[in-house]
Design an enzyme around this catalytic site. Structure first.
Site, short mmCIF file in Angstrom:
data_model
loop_
_atom_site.label_atom_id
_atom_site.label_comp_id
_atom_site.label_asym_id
_atom_site.label_seq_id
_atom_site.Cartn_x
_atom_site.Cartn_y
_atom_site.Cartn_z
N GLY A 98 0.84 -1.18 0.00
CA GLY A 98 0.00 0.00 0.00
C GLY A 98 0.87 1.23 0.00
N MET A 124 1.52 3.20 2.31
CA MET A 124 2.28 3.44 3.53
C MET A 124 2.95 2.20 4.09
SD MET A 124 -0.25 6.04 5.47
CE MET A 124 0.90 6.15 6.85
N GLY A 125 2.79 1.04 3.45
CA GLY A 125 3.40 -0.14 4.02
C GLY A 125 3.36 -1.33 3.09
N VAL A 175 3.22 -5.76 3.24
CA VAL A 175 2.94 -6.94 4.06
C VAL A 175 3.66 -8.12 3.44
CG1 VAL A 175 1.19 -8.41 5.09
CG2 VAL A 175 0.69 -6.00 4.68
N LYS A 219 3.88 -6.89 8.68
CA LYS A 219 3.52 -5.62 8.07
C LYS A 219 4.58 -4.60 8.45
CE LYS A 219 -0.81 -4.50 8.52
NZ LYS A 219 -2.07 -3.96 9.11
N ASP A 234 -12.31 -0.07 10.60
CA ASP A 234 -12.19 -0.32 9.16
C ASP A 234 -12.76 -1.69 8.81
OD1 ASP A 234 -11.53 0.32 6.57
OD2 ASP A 234 -9.50 -0.46 6.70
#
Length: 975
Positions: A84, A86-87, A89, A104, A196
């Protein structure tokens, strides 16, 4: 892993991307929250914010892909699961605990002060306490190279939205969704708000839902009213690495879209949107943008699409959870989950039965009074099932078994009895519980019909027969073989859970209606239960005779289930008795019999067993051709984990038989992963054998350190289940010793060898052949270290044991003699060395024939003795015979081929035959230049080739290079 919105206000933690973007710009969290809401609708602004965030972080490059990032802390990266903004996995292996995890990793660097690190540790511990079958577990939170990471449970499944596209039955879908609700409720009980919840953050694996991606979690008041932390936590910051700034608006609660605090009620709303969409194929509110959704929220919930499969009352439950006002929703996720499980139709049926019973009691009041007076009316309808264990497994039979084991005088018998008795106690308790549940499902809860209860009861009756048969076999004698296998046999009792699988029970063939045939069938089932117990306890010869008799007796009855079971057992016992050819033929007969019996699980088991036995017969190509049919049978059976484990290990064994450990490794690794997930990482039924096979494959690939870790895990499981003195431990102890010796750590491996020797001597006696094998192994370790005087007593004692066992037809004796010959040769005792080598060669020729690959070892030794004594022509002859045998059996590139070629080169040099020496050495060098070859062997071949090249002036430059390399290799190997 999904992404979601933070929608922060005063008192709530904003999303980390906004912190990076807006920190120091004078925006309060509430103002940042309002910006977030706008960003959900404005692509241009969202792009700008990400650009600013990147600029603030120094324009850092994205985190390395899995090909570049090899480790995160102690976790070894396997591959990338997703990325993503920002990160990233990763799928990784926890090298300390030997398990696969998801890790992650944040893209941005974060700095934690000492106080922050302390809070992170405390909050990580709090989140780690959230252990629930419907929640992805968090294992560890930390930092790697300045980036925060979270290690969590790896879920081998698919997201809910993908699973729903497979069109599962509505009953199964409801069960999965209720499990997801229970997982969210568990998070709320721990004081966590997910923020979420949506389909991509609910994972389904083997029919079980797991709530994942707590990337935007915040601490809120728990269901018991405990307050949330006052300030933004480092844990929230660390977990929020999933990607976009805000969540998908379509699943967000109205209050979230208004920039208010996300609460447990917000999670409930998001879950109900998710569930509505999964059931009806569309979301309850039209629109995708925040503006469209706000308009939709002003009206009522869109009515569900007409569905004949979804119970109407479900829509009413969801409508409350989808209330725009949080106060009008269910009081908690637990209450919502309870409502989803409270089928009004079932409740109505219970009330009707109660009314009917009440009417009967009114009509027969006098009779009821008498019943109450006698105390019968208070008796529960499903009680006293534990009385059925009497005479099967009770205190009397337990005491008898204790006395039987004690009479064996085996040093580990008392410990083994205690472990077996505990296992049988647990099975007995489980049987009673299953019986009560089967009864109450009909007589109390009304969840099933009388006919369905009878199916479950009949299955449990068979389980009780199996239990009694095993106890009878274990109590029948004091054989060490029976006691050695007692714990494994107790664990192999058929799972009680299968008796609650109504679809499978209803699909099977029921007992014959004819009373006389039915009686005969039940009698044969009792005999088969005893045969099964004999097989599991290793009594193959006795069991095979009885299995054949049952096959003969069952054929006239024309009752396929008994015939299929009898044929399956007969084949397994033929295999165990050392007749794999007969077993293969019987398995082929049993497959159509299982089909006639409509027993898909047994058919899949037979396919897996057939693959295994074909591998034993060397029919590996035939075994590989069966894979599509075997896997189709496995899928028809509902993909039972135990069958998949057996099938994968069978194919691993086939590849090993082909000399392809690289192909075998993934089969064993997959089998182990399924075992760990389905049965647990400490379950003994399959794990120990899988781990030992995996370790052997790793060793053959040169992964000696890896194999030692694998063997150590097998040892821990064996010790926990079988006890510290059980003879089965000896094999894995020896494997550990061999693995360490293969790395040159002879002193480190020797304690394992000595412990194996002590266990075997104590359990089997000082002259058992297994004791001889352990002695020979210890002697070989000393031999490899050049400690010949210390090696010889072990070797001589091993030889004496083997001579008593089978004398001159014992391959173990031949191997021990070859090792002794090496010791004599190293000490220049050529006469003794030759005598031992020639005797070894004669035994191998007698047992395996003139071309058996075992002959290579004594022939190489004889060639070395000839060389030492100056008989170079004889040495060449011995080496050439070893070469021909090795090439034929092992292929042209096997290390044993290089040993023979190097010997030929050295003897040809002694005879002045330089072209012959060069040809042999060149070929040997290609083989020994492969990775993971011992440094000494490579140096030996390089030096032989250097000497052969030196005779030709044109080859002297290369010869000098090879000689220098050989010298370095000899130094590195301490030779």
């Amino acid at each position: 892993m999904g992404a979601g919105g933070s929608n922060a206000v005063e008192g709530e933690c904003p999303d980390p991307a906004l912190i990076a973007t807006f920190a120091g710009r004078g925006l309060t969290p509430a103002a940042a929250a309002r910006v977030e809401v706008h960003l959900a609708e404005c692509d241009d602004c969202r792009t700008l914010v990400f650009a600013l965030a990147s600029a603030d972080s120094g324009g850092a490059a994205p985190v390395a892909a899995s090909s570049e990032l090899r480790h995160v802390g102690r976790f070894r990266v396997i591959d990338t699961l997703g990325q993503g903004a920002m990160g990233v996995v990763y799928r990784a292996r926890d090298v300390d605990l030997d398990r696969v995890v998801a890790v992650k990793v944040s893209r941005r660097h974060s700095k934690l002060d000492v106080g922050g690190e302390d809070r992170l540790r405390r909050e990580a511990q709090a989140l780690a306490r959230l252990v629930h079958p419907n929640v992805v577990s968090i294992h560890e939170i930390g930092q790697h190279e300045g980036r925060a990471y979270v290690a969590m449970e790896y879920v081998d499944g698919v997201a809910l939205d993908a699973w729903v596209r497979e069109r599962p039955p509505v009953a199964k879908l409801l069960g999965v969704l209720v499990g997801a609700a229970r997982g969210i409720a568990a998070a709320h009980a721990a004081g966590l708000v997910h923020r979420d919840v949506k389909p991509s953050n609910i994972f389904v694996a083997h029919g079980v839902a797991k709530i994942g991606d707590f990337g935007l979690v915040r601490f809120g008041p728990s269901e018991n009213g405990e307050a949330a932390p006052a300030q933004c936590s480092d844990l929230e910051m660390t977990l929020s690495v999933t990607g976009s700034i805000v969540g998908t608006p379509a699943y967000m609660a109205p209050e979230q879209l208004r920039g208010e605090v996300a609460t447990q009620a917000s999670d409930q709303f998001s879950f109900c949107v998710t569930m509505f969409e999964a059931l009806y194929g569309r979301r309850p509110f039209a629109g995708n943008t925040i503006r469209e959704l706000r308009t939709a929220f002003e009206g009522a919930v869109a009515g569900p699409a007409s569905s004949a499969t979804v119970p109407p009352w479900i829509a009413n439950v969801l409508a409350r959870g989808l209330s725009v006002a949080p106060a009008n929703r269910w009081p908690s996720m637990t209450a919502l989950a309870d409502a989803l499980e409270d089928d009004p139709a079932a409740a109505r049926r219970r009330r009707q039965r109660q009314i009917a019973v009440g009417g009967v009691l009114t009509l027969f009041a006098g009779v009821a009074v008498v019943a109450v007076m006698r105390g019968r009316a208070s008796t529960p309808p499903c009680a006293d099932f534990d009385a059925k264990l009497a005479g099967v497994w009770d205190a009397t039979r337990s005491q008898h078994l204790r006395e039987t084991f004690a009479a064996s005088a085996l040093p580990y018998a008392t410990d083994t009895f205690g472990r077996v008795a505990a296992q049988l106690d647990g099975y007995g308790r489980g049987w009673v519980s299953a019986r009560v549940d089967a009864c109450e499902a009909t007589r109390v809860r009304g969840d099933q019909s009388e006919a369905q209860m009878e199916l479950r009861m009949a299955c449990l009756d068979r389980r009780l027969i199996d239990l009694g048969a095993l106890v009878g076999v274990l109590s029948a004698g004091t054989s060490a073989q029976v006691i050695d296998n007692a714990m494994t046999a107790a664990q192999a009792l058929a799972p009680l859970a299968d008796c609650a699988n109504l679809p499978a029970l209803m699909a099977g063939i029921q007992l014959p209606a004819d009373a006389s045939v039915r009686t005969s069938v039940v009698a044969l089932q009792r005999r088969l239960a005893t045969v099964t117990a004999m097989y599991e306890t290793g009594q193959y010869t006795t069991g095979l005779a009885e299995a054949r008799a049952v096959v003969t007796a069952s054929e006239p009855l024309h009752f396929a289930p008994v015939l299929a079971e009898a044929l399956h057992l007969r084949a397994r016992l033929e295999d165990g008795s050392g007749d794999p050819a007969a077993a293969a033929s019987t398995y082929e007969t049993a497959i159509p019999a299982a089909g006639d019996a409509r027993d898909d699980v047994r058919a899949a088991q037979i396919w897996a067993d057939l693959v295994h036995v074909l591998g034993l017969l060397g029919r590996t190509d035939d075994a590989l051709k069966l894979r599509p049919a075997a896997e189709a049978a496995f899928k028809r059976a509902g993909s039972p984990p135990a069958v998949e484990i057996k099938l994968l290990t069978s194919y691993g064994d086939v590849y090993m038989a082909q000399g392809k450990p690289a192909d075998a490794l993934p089969q064993y690794e997959r089998a182990l992963a399924i075992n760990d997930k389905a049965l647990g990482p400490t379950d003994h039924r399959f794990a120990s054998s899988i781990l030992n096979n995996l370790g052997i494959a790793q060793q053959q690939q040169g992964g000696f350190a890896e194999s030692v870790q694998t063997y150590r895990r097998a040892l821990a499981i064996d010790e926990a289940v079988l006890g510290p003195d059980h003879p089965q431990l000896a094999m894995v102890l020896v494997n550990i010793g061999v693995g360490m010796a293969s790395q040159g750590d002879y002193d480190g491996g020797r304690p394992y060898d000595l412990r194996a020797l002590a266990i075997l001597e104590k359990s089997l006696g000082p002259e058992h052949p297994s004791v001889g094998a352990a002695l020979d192994n210890i002697g070989a370790g000393y031999l490899s270290q050049g400690r010949y005087d210390e090696a010889r007593p072990y070797q001589l004692r091993a030889i004496a044991i083997f001579e008593k066992a089978d004398g001159e037809t014992n391959p173990d004796l031949a191997g021990a003699l070859a090792n002794l010959g090496i010791a004599y040769l190293a000490q220049d005792q050529y006469v003794e060395a030759r005598r031992a080598a020639q005797r070894s060669l004669a035994i191998y020729e007698k047992v395996g024939g003139a071309d058996h690959p075992t002959l290579a070892a004594p022939l190489l030794l004889i060639g070395a003795i000839d060389a030492a004594e100056g008989h170079h022509d004889a040495g060449v002859a011995a080496y050439r015979r070893a070469l021909a045998i090795s090439e034929k059996a092992l292929g042209p590139d096997h290390p044993d081929v290089a040993s023979a070629l190097t010997g030929i080169a050295q003897e040809s040099l002694a005879l002045g035959r330089f072209p012959a020496a060069r040809a042999a050495a060149e070929r040997a060098l290609v083989i020994r230049s492969q990775p993971d070859m011992p440094a000494f062997e490579l140096a030996e071949t390089r030096f032989a080739l250097a000497r052969a090249l030196w005779s030709d002036p044109a080859g002297r430059k290369r010869a000098r290079t090879l000689a220098d390399q050989a010298r370095a290799g000899f130094v590195a190997s301490d030779e």
